[in-house]
Design a protein around this motif. Structure first.
Motif, PDB file in Angstrom:
ATOM      1  N   LEU A   1       0.844  -1.195   0.000  1.00 43.23           N
ATOM      2  CA  LEU A   1       0.000   0.000   0.000  1.00 43.23           C
ATOM      3  C   LEU A   1       0.880   1.246   0.000  1.00 43.23           C
ATOM      4  N   TYR A   2       1.224   1.690  -1.200  1.00 50.06           N
ATOM      5  CA  TYR A   2       2.053   2.890  -1.359  1.00 50.06           C
ATOM      6  C   TYR A   2       1.215   4.134  -1.116  1.00 50.06           C
ATOM      7  N   SER A   3       1.837   5.162  -0.589  1.00 49.65           N
ATOM      8  CA  SER A   3       1.122   6.385  -0.227  1.00 49.65           C
ATOM      9  C   SER A   3       0.839   7.258  -1.443  1.00 49.65           C
ATOM     10  N   VAL A   4      -0.102   8.175  -1.269  1.00 52.04           N
ATOM     11  CA  VAL A   4      -0.373   9.181  -2.296  1.00 52.04           C
ATOM     12  C   VAL A   4       0.894   9.964  -2.594  1.00 52.04           C
ATOM     13  N   GLU A   5       1.651  10.304  -1.538  1.00 53.04           N
ATOM     14  CA  GLU A   5       2.866  11.108  -1.692  1.00 53.04           C
ATOM     15  C   GLU A   5       3.920  10.384  -2.528  1.00 53.04           C
ATOM     16  N   ALA A   6       4.048   9.064  -2.347  1.00 56.28           N
ATOM     17  CA  ALA A   6       5.013   8.302  -3.142  1.00 56.28           C
ATOM     18  C   ALA A   6       4.610   8.300  -4.614  1.00 56.28           C
ATOM     19  N   PHE A   7       3.315   8.087  -4.876  1.00 57.34           N
ATOM     20  CA  PHE A   7       2.834   8.131  -6.253  1.00 57.34           C
ATOM     21  C   PHE A   7       3.059   9.515  -6.874  1.00 57.34           C
ATOM     22  N   GLU A   8       2.815  10.570  -6.102  1.00 59.63           N
ATOM     23  CA  GLU A   8       3.008  11.925  -6.608  1.00 59.63           C
ATOM     24  C   GLU A   8       4.476  12.194  -6.925  1.00 59.63           C
TER      25      GLU A   8
END
Length: 281
Positions: free
Chosen positions: A131-138
């Motif tokens: 479960l990767y964070s929104v921040e990592a995807f951004e």
């Protein structure tokens, strides 16, 4: 960049189903196992985080039977709608001489073969059971580098000491480009893996890749002698050995929930409940 995301979900989920004592006829892909009181799977949360980060096109790489995935995310082969996301499917076919899929490098290669436009653009690729964070995807959308990955500080990962000790360590040069991946570092090798800040870094298998750069390394990826699979990190490392400063490390300090065995289901539920309580307070 075009916000393309590929999620690798074609694995056999052997360890998870074994820990659940599932019979062969009842085996389920772990990305679709319910982890909250509503029965939502980790993949649901992962896709939601990607949507929040601004992704528009998602390809889920499944095994040859994608019925379970299509019951969640749309029955069309291409462009099912999930909020603002368009979801399509790629199939990882198993070679005739094997029982299980050939590995993550093979999964990505088959996705690029089935969606040839990916060979000419950049995309993000990740596991379905983290479960990767929104921040990592951004961060991966926003980086100007065509090839990059999230280099997690090992101290930020909230796993047991024994579990963390089994993670491969990555080596970054002074400019934070990937130079090596050490699978099972000996104690005397660990100090060599510290970055310029003194941190030990690990990859949790979330990468930004340039299709035109990685394709030949996927095609020629060697077989891992222990796991008998072609693994994406091996293809990436071969690219880095031939092309100096090919893969930029983006430094992160945060936990990445993981779903490997049945014990992780309760841990993930607690993580999600805690995050929701913080949001509501």
């Amino acid at each position: 960049m075009e916000a393309n995301l590929i999620i690798l979900a074609g694995g056999a989920s052997t360890r998870m189903n074994a820990s659940l004592n599932s019979s062969a006829s009842n085996w389920k892909n772990k990305a679709l196992i319910g982890i909250d009181s509503d029965g939502r799977p980790i993949l649901d949360y992962l896709i939601t985080n990607a949507e929040k980060a601004g992704y528009k096109n998602l390809i889920i790489v499944t095994g040859e039977n994608a019925i379970e995935f299509k019951s969640f995310y749309g029955k069309q082969q291409n462009d099912n709608l999930f909020g603002t996301l368009k979801i399509s499917y790629a199939t990882q076919y198993v070679p005739k001489d094997r029982v299980k899929p050939l590995g993550t490098a093979d999964a990505l290669l088959q996705a690029l073969q089935q969606y040839s436009y990916l060979k000419k653009t950049t995309f993000i690729v990740c596991n379905a059971d983290n479960l990767y964070s929104v921040e990592a995807f951004e961060a991966l959308i926003q980086t100007p580098f065509k090839n990059a990955f999230i280099a997690y500080d090992r101290k930020g990962l909230n796993f047991s000491t024994d579990r963390i000790s089994k993670f491969a360590l990555v080596q970054l040069d002074q400019d934070q480009f990937l130079s090596n991946i050490i699978e099972k570092p000996e104690p005397n090798e660990i100090s060599k893996c510290r970055d310029t800040s003194g941190s030990l870094r690990v990859s949790m298998n979330i990468f930004k890749l340039d299709g035109s750069a990685i394709i030949s390394y996927l095609e020629n990826c060697p077989m891992n002698p222990e796991r008998n699979e072609k693994e994406l990190p091996s293809a990436i490392l071969n690219m880095c050995h031939e092309i100096p400063k090919a893969m930029k490390g983006i430094l992160f300090h945060e936990h990445v929930p993981d779903l490997t065995s049945k014990e992780d289901i309760a841990v993930l539920k607690h993580y999600l409940d805690t995050a929701q309580n913080k949001k509501n307070s």
